[in-house]
Design a protein around this motif. Sequence first.
Motif, PDB file in Angstrom:
ATOM      1  N   TYR A  53      38.094   1.806 -11.639  1.00 51.56           N
ATOM      2  CA  TYR A  53      38.314   1.020 -11.623  1.00 51.56           C
ATOM      3  C   TYR A  53      38.114   0.059 -13.051  1.00 51.56           C
ATOM      4  O   TYR A  53      37.135  -1.244 -12.773  1.00 51.56           O
ATOM      5  N   LYS A  54      38.373   0.442 -13.898  1.00 56.83           N
ATOM      6  CA  LYS A  54      37.868   0.250 -15.653  1.00 56.83           C
ATOM      7  C   LYS A  54      39.290   0.730 -16.490  1.00 56.83           C
ATOM      8  O   LYS A  54      40.086   1.828 -16.984  1.00 56.83           O
ATOM      9  N   PHE A  55      39.549  -0.522 -17.165  1.00 58.16           N
ATOM     10  CA  PHE A  55      40.419  -0.260 -17.776  1.00 58.16           C
ATOM     11  C   PHE A  55      40.588  -1.536 -19.325  1.00 58.16           C
ATOM     12  O   PHE A  55      40.414  -2.391 -19.373  1.00 58.16           O
ATOM     13  N   ASN A  56      41.416  -1.522 -20.483  1.00 58.02           N
ATOM     14  CA  ASN A  56      41.542  -2.242 -21.113  1.00 58.02           C
ATOM     15  C   ASN A  56      42.084  -2.985 -22.395  1.00 58.02           C
ATOM     16  O   ASN A  56      43.312  -3.564 -22.675  1.00 58.02           O
ATOM     17  N   SER A  60      46.499   1.603 -19.890  1.00 55.30           N
ATOM     18  CA  SER A  60      45.280   2.136 -19.063  1.00 55.30           C
ATOM     19  C   SER A  60      45.450   1.601 -17.482  1.00 55.30           C
ATOM     20  O   SER A  60      44.815   2.539 -16.586  1.00 55.30           O
ATOM     21  N   PHE A  61      45.650   0.642 -17.337  1.00 54.33           N
ATOM     22  CA  PHE A  61      45.591  -0.140 -15.700  1.00 54.33           C
ATOM     23  C   PHE A  61      46.906   0.730 -14.873  1.00 54.33           C
ATOM     24  O   PHE A  61      46.113   1.773 -13.643  1.00 54.33           O
ATOM     25  N   LEU A  62      47.497   1.421 -15.830  1.00 52.92           N
ATOM     26  CA  LEU A  62      48.626   2.031 -14.855  1.00 52.92           C
ATOM     27  C   LEU A  62      48.066   3.260 -14.182  1.00 52.92           C
ATOM     28  O   LEU A  62      48.945   3.975 -13.754  1.00 52.92           O
ATOM     29  N   PRO A  67      48.011   6.488  -9.728  1.00 54.95           N
ATOM     30  CA  PRO A  67      47.562   7.944  -8.808  1.00 54.95           C
ATOM     31  C   PRO A  67      46.912   7.285  -7.979  1.00 54.95           C
ATOM     32  O   PRO A  67      46.588   8.100  -6.931  1.00 54.95           O
ATOM     33  N   GLY A  68      46.321   6.562  -7.774  1.00 56.04           N
ATOM     34  CA  GLY A  68      45.472   5.708  -6.584  1.00 56.04           C
ATOM     35  C   GLY A  68      46.516   5.521  -5.372  1.00 56.04           C
ATOM     36  O   GLY A  68      45.418   5.537  -4.082  1.00 56.04           O
ATOM     37  N   MET A  69      47.660   5.586  -5.334  1.00 58.68           N
ATOM     38  CA  MET A  69      48.964   5.534  -4.434  1.00 58.68           C
ATOM     39  C   MET A  69      48.890   6.683  -3.630  1.00 58.68           C
ATOM     40  O   MET A  69      49.507   6.402  -3.032  1.00 58.68           O
ATOM     41  N   GLU A  70      48.515   8.122  -4.269  1.00 60.92           N
ATOM     42  CA  GLU A  70      48.429   9.664  -3.672  1.00 60.92           C
ATOM     43  C   GLU A  70      47.944   8.654  -2.200  1.00 60.92           C
ATOM     44  O   GLU A  70      48.495   9.575  -1.421  1.00 60.92           O
ATOM     45  N   VAL A  71      46.669   8.073  -1.812  1.00 58.55           N
ATOM     46  CA  VAL A  71      46.315   7.722  -0.744  1.00 58.55           C
ATOM     47  C   VAL A  71      47.274   7.358   0.864  1.00 58.55           C
ATOM     48  O   VAL A  71      46.874   7.898   1.788  1.00 58.55           O
ATOM     49  N   ASP A 279      46.496  -7.821  -9.274  1.00 61.17           N
ATOM     50  CA  ASP A 279      46.609  -6.904  -8.749  1.00 61.17           C
ATOM     51  C   ASP A 279      44.656  -6.869  -8.150  1.00 61.17           C
ATOM     52  O   ASP A 279      43.930  -6.361  -8.904  1.00 61.17           O
ATOM     53  N   PRO A 280      44.273  -8.348  -7.089  1.00 65.24           N
ATOM     54  CA  PRO A 280      43.118  -8.663  -7.108  1.00 65.24           C
ATOM     55  C   PRO A 280      42.389  -7.174  -6.712  1.00 65.24           C
ATOM     56  O   PRO A 280      40.456  -7.835  -7.264  1.00 65.24           O
ATOM     57  N   ALA A 281      42.426  -6.231  -5.718  1.00 63.72           N
ATOM     58  CA  ALA A 281      41.742  -5.192  -5.786  1.00 63.72           C
ATOM     59  C   ALA A 281      40.904  -4.530  -7.221  1.00 63.72           C
ATOM     60  O   ALA A 281      39.809  -3.916  -7.743  1.00 63.72           O
ATOM     61  N   TYR A 282      42.100  -4.438  -7.948  1.00 67.55           N
ATOM     62  CA  TYR A 282      41.347  -3.454  -9.662  1.00 67.55           C
ATOM     63  C   TYR A 282      41.196  -4.533 -10.100  1.00 67.55           C
ATOM     64  O   TYR A 282      39.815  -4.107 -11.052  1.00 67.55           O
ATOM     65  N   PHE A 283      40.952  -6.533 -10.057  1.00 64.00           N
ATOM     66  CA  PHE A 283      40.479  -6.779 -10.886  1.00 64.00           C
ATOM     67  C   PHE A 283      39.513  -7.829 -10.241  1.00 64.00           C
ATOM     68  O   PHE A 283      38.570  -8.703 -11.091  1.00 64.00           O
ATOM     69  N   GLN A 284      39.241  -7.399  -9.091  1.00 67.89           N
ATOM     70  CA  GLN A 284      38.217  -8.393  -8.600  1.00 67.89           C
ATOM     71  C   GLN A 284      38.055  -9.554  -7.996  1.00 67.89           C
ATOM     72  O   GLN A 284      36.759  -9.769  -8.221  1.00 67.89           O
TER      73      GLN A 284
END
Length: 337
Positions: A53-56, A60-62, A67-71, A279-284
């Motif tokens: 969960y690293k992006f700038n 890079s965020f998308l 891909p995270g939605m695959e689950v 997107d709170p899970a990604y930005f904590q």
Amino acid sequence: MTHATKEFIYGLPKAELHLHLEGTLEPDLKLKLAQKNNIEIAAKTIEDVEATYKFNDLTSFLAVYYPGMEVLRTQEDFYDLAMAYFRKVKEHNVRYVEVFFDPQAHTARGVSFETLFEGYYKATQDAKELGIEAHLIMCFLRDLSEESAFEHYEMAQPFKDRILGIGLDSDERDNPPLKFQRVFKKAKDDGFKITMHCDIDQIGSIQNIRDALHVIGVDRIDHGTNIVEDPELVAYVIEKGIGLTSCPVSNGFVTDDMKGEELKALLHQGVKITVNSDDPAYFQSYVSDDLYAVAQKVSLTETDIVTLVKNAFEIAWTSDENKGKYLQEVDAYLAQQ
């Protein structure tokens, strides 16, 4: 001037209007669903997932986000995802939410519209037990075609009475609002409320905001703080009471700036701007955390925070009676301080 403490902010009754359910996929749930559905992901531990969960920037965020939605495969998965968010924001005293979902991101993987929708919808109903009123906004992915948007609009028809509004999100580059002019006209003609992402610091951002307001005729704009660059557009949204759903912490991840000074300027001019977690899970950072972060960054007072919170209830797509009920809760909280 009294500066807002974290405790004060957490305790305030709140509405959240800019929240992507797919963006609430916390690392522990992602790992759990991958194991449950026998999906191979590179990460083997929660720490491994967190490291991805690293992006700038938005791109890079998308690249991590989709891909995270695959689950997410079954109705239960979508239900569990949404319920995890509702349980989390109960801690933030969130009372009312309008949440985005992206059907195209799932149907492209072979998940049926019914599967994802019924999972999400059941969670919005069970959120009532947590004291949260929740509604769904269906978004189109702007980096796909308008034809795909029309196809999914038709898929949604059997469920239309349970969908509050229609939105537009994903990568704005080379995908301006007018690309989707026909499908949003159809949605407006059918009585849906309309919102569109006008992401910060995009090429042509002011023209995109202008077109969203004057051509598409949106009821709200998501992000949209670049509007400060055009005083006429600022005056227009003030006159019409059109709200902006800003997301300071996510702004700070995908650009170099929270846009806190712009948010503060718009707030003090009387724009119905709000603070949300995106997107709170990604930005904590959940909604109270966003409010506290921007308050610290640009020295917002308690009065500023209360105005931001009340703005969210005031621009929510609900009845005046319902808005009044929630605003009374805010006033009751303030009276106890």
